[in-house]
Design a protein around this motif. Structure first.
Motif, mmCIF file in Angstrom:
data_model
loop_
_atom_site.group_PDB
_atom_site.id
_atom_site.type_symbol
_atom_site.label_atom_id
_atom_site.label_comp_id
_atom_site.label_asym_id
_atom_site.label_seq_id
_atom_site.Cartn_x
_atom_site.Cartn_y
_atom_site.Cartn_z
ATOM 1 N N PHE A 1 6.172 40.579 -12.445
ATOM 2 C CA PHE A 1 7.005 39.943 -11.758
ATOM 3 C C PHE A 1 7.090 40.251 -10.512
ATOM 4 O O PHE A 1 6.362 41.017 -9.888
ATOM 5 C CB PHE A 1 8.269 40.065 -12.680
ATOM 6 N N GLN B 1 3.368 46.891 -11.155
ATOM 7 C CA GLN B 1 3.997 46.432 -11.966
ATOM 8 C C GLN B 1 5.385 46.156 -11.516
ATOM 9 O O GLN B 1 6.008 47.144 -10.875
ATOM 10 C CB GLN B 1 3.683 46.835 -13.525
ATOM 11 N N ASP B 2 6.271 45.357 -12.245
ATOM 12 C CA ASP B 2 7.619 45.211 -12.163
ATOM 13 C C ASP B 2 8.392 46.344 -12.427
ATOM 14 O O ASP B 2 8.122 47.253 -13.300
ATOM 15 C CB ASP B 2 8.296 43.972 -12.787
ATOM 16 N N ARG C 1 15.179 40.230 -17.732
ATOM 17 C CA ARG C 1 14.027 41.399 -18.148
ATOM 18 C C ARG C 1 14.080 41.721 -19.564
ATOM 19 O O ARG C 1 13.247 42.467 -19.948
ATOM 20 C CB ARG C 1 14.052 42.519 -17.240
ATOM 21 N N GLY D 1 15.293 39.560 -5.041
ATOM 22 C CA GLY D 1 13.836 39.561 -5.397
ATOM 23 C C GLY D 1 13.186 38.249 -4.899
ATOM 24 O O GLY D 1 13.713 37.519 -4.214
#
Length: 289
Positions: A230, A276-277, A219, A124
């Motif tokens: 994120f 969104q994550d 998370r 990531g």
């Protein structure tokens, strides 16, 4: 080495920065020239106006773009990186794409006297910024050995998975596993909240045991707070899971859990949550419970 970096997105921007900081001579290209200029203001290096100009004098050319079509454009287009590169140039593609396009570019590279590896990454945005990515490589060992000084600039681990295309297959497995873990984590977190457990204490306890995972540790608590801002957006995950499902279909294999997770992501995208994550998958669980 003389290194080109094509594609200064969420991942490529910091990755190229690490290469520059390591002392390599870096030329960057980005579809938006303003971003390339900004990168040059922050790092030592220059920018080119086309992939062809970026690649023309480099020993190693790195790419990190969006999808198969983007790859074909930056490699094979009229101003593509294959147009001006010198014989013997090593091309390393960090895009998450199909195994087919990796093999296509490998064949095109061989015809021109170049070398090519598919090398998608995991970790990531945080992994890219901190220089601790995991790289899954499809290619030849000699090429990996040549690439290692560059890969070491932003990776904590880089592993040869087999011939060209196998890097992308390994990345597909990575995404399948993430989807499955997040699905179970969504149920577990909501179960814990309903039972009145303190999620922070729970995560700190479970991360040391058999249920431990990167997703749980990074998370779990934020999912319990409905915080999803994120790095890795679900619209990107939907793209990646589509690659997994397409590859599985070619192999005659069903992936029911991956199919279900991908459908949940599509439903969340329809609600406007596309940026969104991936941990926002818990909101899909909320609608079902």
């Amino acid at each position: 080495m003389k290194v080109s970096f094509i594609g200064l997105g969420t991942m490529g921007y910091p990755m190229a920065g690490h290469v520059s900081k390591a002392g390599h001579t870096v030329v960057v290209y980005n579809r938006s020239s303003e971003k390339a200029q900004k990168w040059c203001e922050e790092h030592t290096g220059t920018f080119a106006n086309t992939p062809a100009l970026a690649a023309q004098n480099s020993d190693v050319v790195l790419t990190c773009v969006g999808n198969d079509d983007d790859l074909r454009a930056v490699y094979l287009g009229l101003d593509g990186a294959f147009q001006n590169a010198k014989v013997g140039t090593l091309f390393i593609d960090h895009t998450t794409a199909s195994a087919e396009v990796a093999k296509e570019l490998h064949h095109a590279a061989q015809e021109r006297g170049f070398f090519f590896m598919d090398a998608p990454v995991s970790g990531g945005q945080a992994g890219a910024v901190n220089g601790v990515l995991t790289v899954m490589i499809g290619g030849e060992k000699n090429d990996v050995d040549k690439a290692q000084p560059v890969l070491d600039c932003y990776a904590k681990a880089s592993t040869l998975m087999g011939p060209v295309g196998n890097g992308q297959i390994a990345k597909m497995v990575n995404q399948i596993l993430i989807g499955g873990v997040l699905s179970g984590l969504s149920e577990g977190i909501r179960f814990a909240q309903k039972a009145g457990l303190d999620v922070a204490t729970l995560v700190d306890t479970l991360k040391h045991g058999a249920a431990g995972s990167w997703q749980l540790e990074n998370r779990g608590e934020t999912m319990s707070k409905d915080e999803f801002d994120f790095g890795f957006a679900i619209e990107w995950m939907h793209k990646d899971l589509g690659l997994c499902l397409a590859q599985a279909e070619k192999m005659g294999l069903a992936l029911p859990l991956t199919q279900a997770v991908d459908q949940d992501y599509q439903d969340l995208m329809a609600e406007g949550r596309g940026r969104q994550d991936t941990s926002v998958l818990v909101k899909a669980f909320d609608k079902k419970s």
